[in-house]
Design an enzyme around this catalytic site. Structure first.
Site, PDB file in Angstrom:
ATOM      1  N   ASP A  12       0.758  -1.406  -0.035  1.00 23.97           N
ATOM      2  CA  ASP A  12       0.194   0.234  -0.148  1.00 23.97           C
ATOM      3  C   ASP A  12       0.951   1.209   0.029  1.00 23.97           C
ATOM      4  OD1 ASP A  12       0.918  -0.046   2.538  1.00 23.97           O
ATOM      5  OD2 ASP A  12      -1.025  -0.134   3.599  1.00 23.97           O
ATOM      6  N   ASP A  44      -7.957  -7.897   0.319  1.00 22.55           N
ATOM      7  CA  ASP A  44      -6.683  -8.047   1.513  1.00 22.55           C
ATOM      8  C   ASP A  44      -7.323  -7.891   2.834  1.00 22.55           C
ATOM      9  OD1 ASP A  44      -5.492  -5.731   3.039  1.00 22.55           O
ATOM     10  OD2 ASP A  44      -6.325  -5.092   1.116  1.00 22.55           O
ATOM     11  N   CYS A 102      -6.014 -29.136  10.623  1.00 23.20           N
ATOM     12  CA  CYS A 102      -7.052 -29.914  10.933  1.00 23.20           C
ATOM     13  C   CYS A 102      -6.826 -31.454  10.667  1.00 23.20           C
ATOM     14  CB  CYS A 102      -8.226 -29.728  10.050  1.00 23.20           C
ATOM     15  SG  CYS A 102      -8.870 -27.811  10.520  1.00 23.20           S
ATOM     16  N   CYS A 138      -6.441 -28.725   6.229  1.00 20.06           N
ATOM     17  CA  CYS A 138      -5.007 -28.076   6.337  1.00 20.06           C
ATOM     18  C   CYS A 138      -4.428 -28.720   7.466  1.00 20.06           C
ATOM     19  CB  CYS A 138      -5.423 -26.555   6.682  1.00 20.06           C
ATOM     20  SG  CYS A 138      -5.736 -26.603   8.557  1.00 20.06           S
ATOM     21  N   HIS A 193      -4.718 -22.269   9.971  1.00 18.32           N
ATOM     22  CA  HIS A 193      -6.155 -22.896   9.640  1.00 18.32           C
ATOM     23  C   HIS A 193      -7.144 -21.540   8.938  1.00 18.32           C
ATOM     24  CE1 HIS A 193     -10.271 -24.619   9.567  1.00 18.32           C
ATOM     25  NE2 HIS A 193     -10.473 -23.305  10.203  1.00 18.32           N
ATOM     26  N   CYS A 200     -12.344 -29.240   6.393  1.00 21.70           N
ATOM     27  CA  CYS A 200     -11.016 -28.492   5.914  1.00 21.70           C
ATOM     28  C   CYS A 200      -9.726 -29.793   6.080  1.00 21.70           C
ATOM     29  CB  CYS A 200     -10.545 -27.543   7.039  1.00 21.70           C
ATOM     30  SG  CYS A 200      -8.880 -26.523   6.707  1.00 21.70           S
TER      31      CYS A 200
END
Ligand SMILES: [Zn+2]
Length: 373
Positions: free
Chosen positions: A95, A269, A312, A309, A338, A307
């Protein structure tokens, strides 16, 4: 003009403005709509870059304001640029620093030249101008840099917003004039104009005329009611060309992501997934879960059964609750991993739903799971 970044439109949803595309950059492609994790201080908090990449992130964001004050953009340049410094090889968006500087009420002064402000670290005085914002972002070496603009407060009267917009337009021209590394870095313009349709139109026409590689719709989510934000957004998008990416900054709850995509936005974002993780919150397909809750004490199932990931696959709610209650660093690490995975996977689902022309059905499914029926 040839840009270092291009947008390719793949498919439009037949019932909404949602669109599936790809942003081509020198550091790789970005599938859109995309959620960009935020690495404010050149780190996505509590995550190694390998984990950020494994979550499916194709671009991250870093903050000019923070990095120019510490460690300083010249130091980052000396290290070989932000990518090398932080060990992230995919695209980075920075930014302009404007948003943070303008938020420093009382500690900053706005003039035609730019903004003088005091460092939040040691109180030292600094100035940020369009030229300096470009210079800092050039040193950082981001793939996408943002123009220096003023985001007017909410509410603000028409005359204030008009004056601010005229200055933002002059600042945009100065950013463009100061930006020489066009072969490697893309400069995005930011639409402003507050909640005033005539000023939004004026701003849109001005930035589009500049033929920049991408456009952000700024000045939203600044305290206005959600309905108004969505109406203004809906209005703004129609002025932007089909062949450039559109970005709404600082938005990251599932509902805002869906509503943004539905109105034709490609990029988002937010610090949300990693910030709430550090407060012990898991974002799941059944809604947000407060992991301090006693009901998870003996719950040996994963955070989210949908999930896959790392968190998990390997850990239970009971274990994560224990870590959160014990203030262990690992709690932030596992939950950040996660949550980021959850949001990025949701965006993947959004992209697939647009390809299959079932965006609204997918939206309904996710809403019912996350927010209840
Ligand atoms: Zn997970």
């Amino acid at each position: 003009m040839k840009h270092s970044l291009t947008y390719e439109l793949i498919k439009k949803d037949s019932r909404t403005k949602a669109r599936r595309g790809v942003i081509h950059t020198l550091r790789g492609d970005i599938q859109t709509p995309v959620f960009m994790p935020v690495g404010t201080q050149a780190t996505v908090k509590a995550m190694r870059p390998e984990q950020v990449e494994e979550s499916g992130a194709e671009i991250i964001l870093a903050n000019t304001y923070h990095l120019m004050l510490r460690p300083g953009h010249k130091l980052v340049e000396e290290a070989g640029g932000l990518h090398k410094f932080m060990n992230w090889n995919k695209p980075i968006l920075t930014d302009s620093g404007g948003f943070q500087v303008f938020s420093l009420k009382g500690l900053r002064k706005i003039t035609e030249d730019g903004v003088t402000f005091q460092s939040y670290i040691d109180g030292s005085r600094h100035i940020l101008t369009p030229e300096i914002a470009v210079e800092v972002q050039t040193s950082l070496g981001s793939d996408i840099m943002m123009a220096f603009d003023e985001c007017p407060p909410y509410p603000a009267d028409w005359h204030y917003v008009k004056k601010s917009l005229d200055r933002t337009n002059r600042w945009l021209q100065r950013c463009k004039d100061a930006h020489h590394n066009t072969e490697k870095q893309a400069l995005f313009g930011i639409m402003q104009g507050g909640m005033y349709y005539d000023l939004r139109k004026e701003s849109a026409e001005k930035i589009v005329e500049m033929d920049l590689p991408g456009y952000s719709i700024g000045g939203l989510s600044v305290g206005e009611p959600k309905e108004q934000m969505l109406e203004v957004l809906d209005y703004c998008v129609d002025f932007l060309p089909d062949n450039k990416p559109r970005y709404v900054m600082g938005v990251g709850t599932p509902d805002y992501l869906f509503e943004g995509v539905e109105r034709g936005v490609d990029m988002f974002d937010c610090v949300l997934p990693t910030r709430v993780a550090r407060n012990g919150q898991a974002m799941t397909s059944e809604g947000p879960l407060n992991m301090k809750n006693k009901r998870f004490e003996h719950d040996f199932t994963p955070l989210d059964h949908k999930c896959d990931c790392y968190t998990c696959r390997n850990y239970s709610r009971a274990y994560i609750r224990h870590l959160v209650k014990s203030n262990e660093i690992m709690a932030s690490m596992l939950l950040s991993n996660h949550n980021l995975h959850f949001l990025i996977n949701m965006m993947k689902g959004i992209r697939k739903s647009i390809e299959e022309d079932r965006f609204l059905e997918f939206k309904k499914e996710v809403y019912e799971g996350y927010y209840g029926k």
